[in-house]
Design an enzyme around this catalytic site. Structure first.
Site, PDB file in Angstrom:
ATOM      1  N   ASN A  74       0.834  -1.199   0.000  1.00 54.57           N
ATOM      2  CA  ASN A  74       0.000   0.000   0.000  1.00 54.57           C
ATOM      3  C   ASN A  74       0.868   1.247   0.000  1.00 54.57           C
ATOM      4  OD1 ASN A  74       0.496  -0.977   2.663  1.00 54.57           O
ATOM      5  ND2 ASN A  74      -1.166   0.215   3.526  1.00 54.57           N
ATOM      6  N   GLU A  76       0.363   5.181   0.652  1.00 52.04           N
ATOM      7  CA  GLU A  76      -0.561   6.187   1.165  1.00 52.04           C
ATOM      8  C   GLU A  76      -0.159   7.590   0.704  1.00 52.04           C
ATOM      9  OE1 GLU A  76      -1.059   5.460   5.385  1.00 52.04           O
ATOM     10  OE2 GLU A  76      -2.256   3.665   4.943  1.00 52.04           O
ATOM     11  N   CYS A  85      -4.230   0.604  -2.344  1.00 53.53           N
ATOM     12  CA  CYS A  85      -3.992  -0.642  -1.608  1.00 53.53           C
ATOM     13  C   CYS A  85      -2.915  -1.489  -2.289  1.00 53.53           C
ATOM     14  CB  CYS A  85      -5.276  -1.470  -1.569  1.00 53.53           C
ATOM     15  SG  CYS A  85      -6.602  -0.765  -0.595  1.00 53.53           S
ATOM     16  N   GLU A  87      -2.985  -4.725  -3.033  1.00 53.68           N
ATOM     17  CA  GLU A  87      -3.489  -5.646  -4.055  1.00 53.68           C
ATOM     18  C   GLU A  87      -3.585  -4.960  -5.407  1.00 53.68           C
ATOM     19  OE1 GLU A  87      -4.666  -4.997  -1.081  1.00 53.68           O
ATOM     20  OE2 GLU A  87      -5.820  -6.643  -0.222  1.00 53.68           O
ATOM     21  N   CYS A 124     -10.055  -5.574   0.802  1.00 55.20           N
ATOM     22  CA  CYS A 124     -11.188  -4.642   0.869  1.00 55.20           C
ATOM     23  C   CYS A 124     -12.078  -4.785  -0.368  1.00 55.20           C
ATOM     24  CB  CYS A 124     -10.686  -3.199   1.010  1.00 55.20           C
ATOM     25  SG  CYS A 124     -10.073  -2.475  -0.512  1.00 55.20           S
ATOM     26  N   CYS A 127     -10.639  -3.569  -3.729  1.00 57.12           N
ATOM     27  CA  CYS A 127      -9.640  -4.495  -4.289  1.00 57.12           C
ATOM     28  C   CYS A 127     -10.306  -5.750  -4.843  1.00 57.12           C
ATOM     29  CB  CYS A 127      -8.590  -4.861  -3.243  1.00 57.12           C
ATOM     30  SG  CYS A 127      -7.444  -3.498  -2.971  1.00 57.12           S
TER      31      CYS A 127
HETATM   32  N1  THU Z   1      -5.275  -1.598   2.513  1.00 57.94           N
HETATM   33  C1  THU Z   1      -4.712  -2.436   1.591  1.00 57.94           C
HETATM   34  O1  THU Z   1      -3.574  -2.214   1.148  1.00 57.94           O
HETATM   35  N2  THU Z   1      -5.434  -3.487   1.167  1.00 57.94           N
HETATM   36  C2  THU Z   1      -6.690  -3.805   1.602  1.00 57.94           C
HETATM   37  O2  THU Z   1      -7.309  -4.715   1.075  1.00 57.94           O
HETATM   38  C3  THU Z   1      -7.269  -3.058   2.712  1.00 57.94           C
HETATM   39  C4  THU Z   1      -6.595  -1.785   3.071  1.00 57.94           C
HETATM   40  C5  THU Z   1      -4.514  -0.427   2.962  1.00 57.94           C
HETATM   41  C6  THU Z   1      -5.107   0.890   2.559  1.00 57.94           C
HETATM   42  C7  THU Z   1      -4.552   1.812   3.612  1.00 57.94           C
HETATM   43  O3  THU Z   1      -3.253   2.236   3.204  1.00 57.94           O
HETATM   44  C8  THU Z   1      -4.405   0.938   4.830  1.00 57.94           C
HETATM   45  O4  THU Z   1      -4.456  -0.403   4.363  1.00 57.94           O
HETATM   46  C9  THU Z   1      -5.488   1.135   5.872  1.00 57.94           C
HETATM   47  O5  THU Z   1      -6.743   1.028   5.329  1.00 57.94           O
END
Ligand code: THU
Length: 172
Positions: A74, A76, A85, A87, A124, A127
């Site tokens: 991920n 940010e 994210c 994925e 999530c 994704c």
């Molecule tokens: N996140 C992912 O990388 N993948 C997911 O399937 C769920 C959430 C990340 C997004 C954000 O940077 C952090 O996790 C918190 O939500």
């Protein structure tokens, strides 16, 4: 006095039930060595995640039909919704670099640095939608292996299994 019209349907509605089945393993060692190595690649990618705002680090590694492994994590952003994210980082890179290679499987390792968990953390919704695009495109299932920072690993035989009744190109 008010007149009321009441419609009573004599045709019973149809109930549609969707069931999902997972496998849950207590430890990564219970899986085949090739799967263990994919999960370890996801764990390595997780360590390189850029998640200063949530402190929730996620790593993903996917295996292509040609044996290539693509990983992502991920990323940010100070403008929170601009982040992405793990994925999607991985699957979009695979789509960009290897558009004709099927994705056989993806491993995902996720967890907060502040609150580590041994329970599997599923991808999530956004994704799932993104991954399903490639599953539909390649016309073959993409296995998913997901876990927390240690402990149990959950296995889904396909993306559709965790996102049934998908919005995909067939409805456009
Ligand atoms: N996140 C992912 O990388 N993948 C997911 O399937 C769920 C959430 C990340 C997004 C954000 O940077 C952090 O996790 C918190 O939500």
């Amino acid at each position: 006095m008010h007149n009321a019209i009441v419609f009573v349907s004599i045709i019973p509605m149809k109930e549609v039930k969707i069931e999902t089945t997972f496998e849950v393993y207590d430890a990564i060692e219970e899986l085949a060595p090739s799967i263990q190595s994919l999960i370890k690649k996801a764990a390595e990618a997780r360590k390189k995640a850029y998640a200063p705002y949530s402190e929730f680090l996620v790593g993903a590694a996917l295996e292509l039909e040609n044996g290539e492994i693509i990983s992502g994590n991920n990323q940010e952003n100070a403008s929170y919704p601009s982040g992405i994210c793990a994925e999607r980082t991985a699957v979009y890179y695979a789509g960009a670099e290897f558009p004709n290679q099927k994705i056989l499987r993806m491993a995902i390792v996720a967890g907060s640095t502040l609150n580590p968990t041994t329970k599997p953390i599923p991808p999530c919704g956004a994704c799932r939608q993104a991954l399903s695009e490639y599953e539909v495109k390649q016309k073959s299932p993409m296995e998913l292996y997901f876990m927390g920072t240690s402990g149990q690993v959950a296995v889904s035989k396909s993306v559709e299994n965790i996102l049934p009744w998908i919005f995909d190109k067939t409805v456009l």
